[in-house]
Scaffold this active site. Structure first.
Site, short mmCIF file in Angstrom:
data_model
loop_
_atom_site.label_atom_id
_atom_site.label_comp_id
_atom_site.label_asym_id
_atom_site.label_seq_id
_atom_site.Cartn_x
_atom_site.Cartn_y
_atom_site.Cartn_z
N ASN A 123 0.87 -1.18 0.00
CA ASN A 123 0.00 0.00 0.00
C ASN A 123 0.91 1.23 0.00
O ASN A 123 1.52 1.55 1.02
CB ASN A 123 -0.89 -0.04 1.25
CG ASN A 123 -1.75 1.20 1.38
OD1 ASN A 123 -1.78 2.06 0.49
ND2 ASN A 123 -2.46 1.31 2.51
N TRP A 124 0.98 1.88 -1.14
CA TRP A 124 1.90 3.02 -1.27
C TRP A 124 1.34 4.30 -0.63
O TRP A 124 2.03 5.32 -0.58
CB TRP A 124 2.22 3.26 -2.76
CG TRP A 124 3.00 2.16 -3.41
CD1 TRP A 124 3.44 1.00 -2.82
CD2 TRP A 124 3.45 2.11 -4.77
NE1 TRP A 124 4.12 0.23 -3.74
CE2 TRP A 124 4.15 0.89 -4.94
CE3 TRP A 124 3.33 2.97 -5.87
CZ2 TRP A 124 4.71 0.52 -6.16
CZ3 TRP A 124 3.91 2.60 -7.09
CH2 TRP A 124 4.59 1.38 -7.23
N LYS A 125 0.10 4.25 -0.18
CA LYS A 125 -0.54 5.41 0.46
C LYS A 125 -0.31 6.67 -0.38
O LYS A 125 -0.25 6.59 -1.61
CB LYS A 125 -0.04 5.57 1.91
CG LYS A 125 -0.25 4.28 2.71
CD LYS A 125 -0.06 4.42 4.20
CE LYS A 125 -0.30 3.08 4.88
NZ LYS A 125 -0.18 3.13 6.33
N GLY B 27 2.50 2.13 10.90
CA GLY B 27 3.43 3.25 10.79
C GLY B 27 4.15 3.60 12.08
O GLY B 27 4.81 4.62 12.17
N HIS C 42 -9.61 1.13 4.95
CA HIS C 42 -8.35 1.30 5.69
C HIS C 42 -8.60 2.16 6.92
O HIS C 42 -9.39 3.10 6.88
CB HIS C 42 -7.29 1.93 4.79
CG HIS C 42 -5.91 1.82 5.35
ND1 HIS C 42 -5.48 2.66 6.36
CD2 HIS C 42 -4.90 0.97 5.10
CE1 HIS C 42 -4.24 2.31 6.69
NE2 HIS C 42 -3.86 1.30 5.94
N SER D 213 3.46 -2.28 10.29
CA SER D 213 4.91 -2.34 10.49
C SER D 213 5.52 -3.68 10.08
O SER D 213 6.43 -4.17 10.74
CB SER D 213 5.27 -1.99 11.95
OG SER D 213 4.89 -0.65 12.23
N GLY E 16 2.93 -1.20 4.30
CA GLY E 16 2.96 0.24 4.01
C GLY E 16 4.38 0.69 3.72
O GLY E 16 4.91 0.51 2.62
N GLY E 17 5.02 1.26 4.72
CA GLY E 17 6.34 1.88 4.56
C GLY E 17 7.37 1.03 3.81
O GLY E 17 8.06 1.51 2.92
N GLU F 225 -6.97 4.46 8.19
CA GLU F 225 -6.73 5.90 7.99
C GLU F 225 -8.00 6.56 7.45
O GLU F 225 -8.33 7.70 7.81
CB GLU F 225 -5.53 6.09 7.05
CG GLU F 225 -4.22 5.76 7.76
CD GLU F 225 -3.09 5.27 6.87
OE1 GLU F 225 -3.19 5.38 5.63
OE2 GLU F 225 -2.10 4.75 7.43
N GLU G 130 -5.29 -5.15 10.39
CA GLU G 130 -4.26 -4.14 10.63
C GLU G 130 -4.55 -3.45 11.97
O GLU G 130 -5.35 -2.51 12.01
CB GLU G 130 -4.27 -3.10 9.51
CG GLU G 130 -4.00 -3.66 8.14
CD GLU G 130 -3.47 -2.60 7.18
OE1 GLU G 130 -2.37 -2.80 6.64
OE2 GLU G 130 -4.13 -1.56 6.99
#
Ligand code: 13P
Length: 251
Positions: free
Chosen positions: A9-11, A173, A95, A213, A234-235, A97, A167
Site C-alpha cells: 500500500n503506497w498510500k 506506521g 483502511h 509495520s 505500508g512503509g 486511515e 491491521e
C-alpha cells in the site's frame, strides 16, 4: 491451500516518475515469483503508469479506495468499474486511515465491497482495533463488528472473493508490530467469524493478511503462523529491496 498474497500500500507517496521507477524495480526482480500473489496499490493518478510498467510481470495493481457507485453525478469520485478499466484487479477498502480521518462507516464500507465485487474486483477489506480498544478488552467486539459490518448481506460465494486485512491501528506506521501470537490470535478469531457468515470451506479458503509495520526482519515469523496468509505492507513497500525481501519470506 491458501496462496499467500503480499500487497504493498503506497498510500499518498510517489510522483509519477517515482512510481514508474518503483514498479520497474519490482518487475525486474520479481518476474519469476509464482508461489505468492503480489500486488501494489499506487495513488489514483499513478495507476495507469504503474499498470504499464508492470505489463508482463506477475505483479497486479490495486486502488486504495473507490466510490460505492459505478457511474453518475458524483464529482471527484472514482468507481470500481473505472478502476477495472484502468487495469486494477483489487481495491483496498476501509483502511483505518480512512475510517479515522474520513469517518468511513461499516455501512459505507459494505457498499464499497459490494460495488467492487459487482465490477469483478477483489475487495481487500481492512479491519483492526485501536490501542485504546485493545487495552479496554474491546478488540474481539470491534473485529466482529467490522467483519460483520463489512460483509453483511453478502452471499457465501461473494465472501469467497474477499480478502481480509487485519491491521491493528496501533501497529500502523509506528514500528510496533503485533507479536506473532497476537496476530495469529486475531486471525484465528477472524476466520471463525468468516465461518459464521459463510461456511467452513469458505472460511478455510479465505485469505487473511496481516498489516502494521511489516518489515524484512519480522515477516518470516508472522507469515509462519497458521492463519496469516500474507501481508499488507505500508512503509516497507516503498523500497524495492525491502519489498522484495518481504515477498521472499521464509517458506
Ligand atoms: P506500515 O507498514 O507503514 O505500518 O503500514 C501498514 C498499512 O497501513 C498498510 O495498509
Amino acid at each position: 491451500m491458501r496462496k499467500p498474497l503480499i500487497a504493498g500500500n503506497w498510500k499518498l507517496h510517489k510522483t509519477l516518475s517515482e512510481s514508474r521507477a518503483l514498479a520497474a524495480g519490482l518487475a525486474d526482480n520479481l518476474s519469476d515469483v509464482t508461489d505468492v500473489d503480489i500486488l501494489v496499490a499506487p495513488v489514483f493518478t499513478a495507476i495507469s503508469t504503474v499498470v504499464d510498467a508492470l505489463q508482463g510481470s506477475p505483479i497486479a495493481v490495486a486502488a486504495q479506495n473507490c466510490y460505492p457507485q459505478q457511474t453518475g453525478a458524483y464529482t471527484g469520485e472514482v468507481s470500481p468499474l473505472l478502476l477495472q478499466d484502468a487495469g486494477c484487479s483489487a481495491v483496498i477498502i476501509g483502511h483505518s486511515e480512512r475510517r479515522q480521518l474520513l469517518n468511513e462507516t461499516n455501512t459505507l464500507i459494505n457498499q464499497k465491497v459490494r460495488t467492487c465485487l459487482d465490477a469483478g474486483l477483489t475487495p481487500i477489506l481492512c479491519i483492526g482495533e485501536t490501542l485504546e480498544q485493545r487495552n479496554n478488552d474491546e478488540m474481539l467486539e470491534v473485529l466482529a463488528d467490522q467483519v460483520t459490518g463489512g460483509l453483511i448481506d453478502l452471499t457465501p460465494e461473494q465472501i469467497q472473493r474477499v480478502v481480509i486485512a487485519y491491521e491493528p491501528v496501533w501497529a500502523i506506521g509506528t514500528g510496533v508490530t503485533a507479536t506473532d501470537d497476537q496476530a495469529q490470535d486475531a486471525h484465528s478469531f477472524i476466520r471463525g467469524m468468516i465461518q459464521g457468515l459463510s461456511n467452513q470451506e469458505i472460511a478455510a479458503g479465505c485469505r487473511i493478511l496481516y498489516g502494521g509495520s511489516v518489515k524484512p526482519d519480522n515477516v518470516d515469523g508472522l507469515l509462519a503462523q497458521d492463519d496469516i496468509d500474507g501481508a499488507l505492507v505500508g512503509g516497507a513497500s516503498l523500497k524495492v529491496e525491502d519489498f522484495i525481501r518481504i515477498v521472499h519470506f521464509k517458506r
